[in-house]
Design a protein around this motif. Structure first.
Motif, mmCIF file in Angstrom:
data_model
loop_
_atom_site.group_PDB
_atom_site.id
_atom_site.type_symbol
_atom_site.label_atom_id
_atom_site.label_comp_id
_atom_site.label_asym_id
_atom_site.label_seq_id
_atom_site.Cartn_x
_atom_site.Cartn_y
_atom_site.Cartn_z
ATOM 1 N N GLY A 24 0.743 -1.236 0.031
ATOM 2 C CA GLY A 24 0.137 0.014 0.027
ATOM 3 C C GLY A 24 0.932 1.262 0.111
ATOM 4 N N GLY A 25 0.156 2.522 0.030
ATOM 5 C CA GLY A 25 0.855 3.639 -0.080
ATOM 6 C C GLY A 25 1.173 4.364 -1.337
ATOM 7 N N GLY A 26 0.591 3.895 -2.387
ATOM 8 C CA GLY A 26 0.681 4.269 -3.722
ATOM 9 C C GLY A 26 0.164 5.656 -3.786
ATOM 10 N N THR A 27 -0.659 6.113 -3.020
ATOM 11 C CA THR A 27 -0.957 7.727 -3.001
ATOM 12 C C THR A 27 -0.037 8.527 -2.823
ATOM 13 N N PHE A 28 0.976 8.167 -2.024
ATOM 14 C CA PHE A 28 1.963 9.102 -1.546
ATOM 15 C C PHE A 28 2.856 9.413 -2.964
ATOM 16 N N LEU A 29 2.748 8.521 -3.818
ATOM 17 C CA LEU A 29 3.317 9.068 -5.089
ATOM 18 C C LEU A 29 2.704 9.537 -6.377
ATOM 19 N N THR A 30 1.386 9.105 -6.578
ATOM 20 C CA THR A 30 0.507 9.664 -7.676
ATOM 21 C C THR A 30 -0.250 11.146 -7.244
ATOM 22 N N PHE A 31 -0.662 11.292 -6.093
ATOM 23 C CA PHE A 31 -1.057 12.752 -5.634
ATOM 24 C C PHE A 31 0.094 13.643 -5.821
ATOM 25 N N PRO A 32 1.137 13.609 -5.220
ATOM 26 C CA PRO A 32 2.054 14.704 -5.352
ATOM 27 C C PRO A 32 2.726 14.924 -6.638
ATOM 28 N N ALA A 33 2.930 13.602 -7.686
ATOM 29 C CA ALA A 33 3.391 13.763 -9.043
ATOM 30 C C ALA A 33 2.342 14.667 -9.852
ATOM 31 N N LEU A 34 1.219 14.410 -9.737
ATOM 32 C CA LEU A 34 0.082 15.269 -10.352
ATOM 33 C C LEU A 34 0.030 16.756 -10.289
ATOM 34 N N VAL A 35 0.197 17.168 -8.626
ATOM 35 C CA VAL A 35 0.468 18.319 -8.145
ATOM 36 C C VAL A 35 1.665 18.983 -8.594
ATOM 37 N N PHE A 36 2.690 18.344 -8.762
ATOM 38 C CA PHE A 36 4.158 18.778 -9.122
ATOM 39 C C PHE A 36 4.133 18.995 -10.731
ATOM 40 N N THR A 37 3.112 18.451 -11.520
ATOM 41 C CA THR A 37 2.929 18.523 -12.788
ATOM 42 C C THR A 37 2.042 19.702 -13.286
ATOM 43 N N GLY A 38 1.347 20.305 -12.206
ATOM 44 C CA GLY A 38 0.634 21.505 -12.581
ATOM 45 C C GLY A 38 -0.667 21.265 -12.273
ATOM 46 N N ILE A 39 -1.205 20.207 -12.028
ATOM 47 C CA ILE A 39 -2.580 19.864 -11.735
ATOM 48 C C ILE A 39 -2.925 20.442 -10.421
ATOM 49 N N PRO A 40 -4.042 21.334 -10.297
ATOM 50 C CA PRO A 40 -4.594 21.981 -9.092
ATOM 51 C C PRO A 40 -4.766 20.850 -7.927
ATOM 52 N N PRO A 41 -4.664 21.092 -6.792
ATOM 53 C CA PRO A 41 -4.818 19.955 -5.792
ATOM 54 C C PRO A 41 -6.032 19.252 -5.872
ATOM 55 N N VAL A 42 -7.196 19.928 -5.901
ATOM 56 C CA VAL A 42 -8.544 19.082 -5.958
ATOM 57 C C VAL A 42 -8.366 18.146 -6.914
ATOM 58 N N ALA A 43 -8.196 18.800 -8.322
ATOM 59 C CA ALA A 43 -8.264 17.918 -9.479
ATOM 60 C C ALA A 43 -7.258 16.681 -9.372
ATOM 61 N N ALA A 44 -6.082 17.080 -8.596
ATOM 62 C CA ALA A 44 -4.975 16.105 -8.692
ATOM 63 C C ALA A 44 -5.494 14.907 -7.796
ATOM 64 N N ASN A 45 -6.116 15.267 -6.638
ATOM 65 C CA ASN A 45 -6.684 14.278 -5.499
ATOM 66 C C ASN A 45 -7.810 13.458 -6.286
ATOM 67 N N ALA A 46 -8.688 14.073 -7.291
ATOM 68 C CA ALA A 46 -9.664 13.261 -7.794
ATOM 69 C C ALA A 46 -9.007 12.398 -9.437
ATOM 70 N N THR A 47 -7.808 12.924 -9.735
ATOM 71 C CA THR A 47 -7.299 12.073 -10.915
ATOM 72 C C THR A 47 -6.548 11.010 -10.262
ATOM 73 N N ILE A 188 -17.748 5.058 -6.284
ATOM 74 C CA ILE A 188 -18.646 5.867 -6.298
ATOM 75 C C ILE A 188 -17.981 7.213 -6.335
ATOM 76 N N SER A 189 -16.560 7.388 -5.647
ATOM 77 C CA SER A 189 -16.020 8.530 -5.833
ATOM 78 C C SER A 189 -15.287 8.930 -7.247
ATOM 79 N N VAL A 190 -15.113 7.634 -8.034
ATOM 80 C CA VAL A 190 -14.582 8.095 -9.426
ATOM 81 C C VAL A 190 -15.912 8.514 -10.191
ATOM 82 N N ALA A 191 -17.050 8.046 -9.831
ATOM 83 C CA ALA A 191 -18.187 8.226 -10.603
ATOM 84 C C ALA A 191 -18.459 10.018 -10.301
ATOM 85 N N ILE A 192 -18.514 10.207 -9.267
ATOM 86 C CA ILE A 192 -18.779 11.577 -8.894
ATOM 87 C C ILE A 192 -17.829 12.467 -9.417
#
Length: 252
Positions: A24-47, A188-192
């Motif tokens: 486990g712990g993959g979120t520690f990599l995916t979320f920061p990578a999206l933020v660091f490449t310019g995705i806004p934090p809320v959209a980065a969390n959703a993505t 449900i989260s992905v759908a929303i």
């Protein structure tokens, strides 16, 4: 996307797939990578939630036998509670501004890292204070699911601790239920997030492919690497990412 952004996202998603397969712990990599490449934090969390979604599906399918032993009525009940909590948490994310979400992200990452590092102790403590399933247990599941819908990091560890508090002792059954509920919550989260237009789909699809490859590669690594070394590696990544986001918050 710039070429360097593609490389960063591919590497992060591949690493997340490996980590999720091992411990486990993959979120520690995916979320920061999206933020660091310019995705806004809320959209980065959703993505990020979309990027790791296939792993939850695979995990749920892999534990079909363990899920099959649960009473159907009870399973439906707790699934509905999980869906309600996940939808509530995802809805809270939709109304969060990027500034507000960015302010709580360092604390969420730190809490998820501590939960991961202390997961076994948390489960043991919960088991020592176990009680039968009650309406309060349903309330606890709803609260955990709200957290999972808002920010997914460390969700599996918190769910396992909650099950121990309910009095569950069989780790295979607990893992089966954890994977099944994580899949339901993520669905449900992905759908929303998708309906709300929060997902950066080019990045999400790219990362889903890389995470799938990483998950496949992670299986033999899970057998070969010392469990304690992997645990501390993931904790180091979590603490490191928490520190970076605290620095970003302080520096403005």
């Amino acid at each position: 996307m710039a070429f360097t952004d593609i490389i960063v996202l591919l590497l992060a998603a591949f690493g997340a797939g490996v980590l999720n397969t091992i411990a486990g712990g993959g979120t520690f990599l995916t979320f920061p990578a999206l933020v660091f490449t310019g995705i806004p934090p809320v959209a980065a969390n959703a993505t990020s939630a979309v990027a790791v979604f296939p792993g939850y599906l695979a995990g749920a399918l892999g534990f079909r036998r363990e899920l099959g032993v649960f009473d159907r009525g009870r399973l439906i009940r707790i699934c509905l509670i999980t869906l309600a909590g996940g939808a509530t948490g995802s809805g809270l994310l939709l109304i969060s501004s990027n500034d507000a979400f960015a302010a709580v992200v360092p604390f969420l990452l730190l809490a998820a890292t501590l939960a991961f590092l202390l997961g076994e102790r948390i489960r043991n403590f919960a088991a020592a204070h176990a009680r039968a399933v009650t309406p309060e247990g349903a309330l606890g599941l709803f609260a955990v699911s709200v957290y999972g819908g808002y920010f997914n990091g460390g969700l599996g560890i918190v769910l396992l601790a909650l099950f121990a508090l309910w009095g569950m002792t069989d780790l295979l059954s607990m893992n089966g239920l954890k994977n099944g509920l994580s899949f339901a919550l993520s669905a449900i989260s992905v759908a929303i997030f998708a309906l709300a237009g929060l997902v950066a789909w080019p990045q999400a699809l790219l990362m889903m492919l890389a995470a799938t490859v990483g998950g496949y590669v992670g299986a033999p690594l899970a057998r070969a690497l010392p469990k304690e070394a992997v645990r501390w590696l993931i904790a180091a990544i979590g603490f490191g990412m928490s520190g970076i986001f605290f620095w970003r918050l302080i520096s403005g």
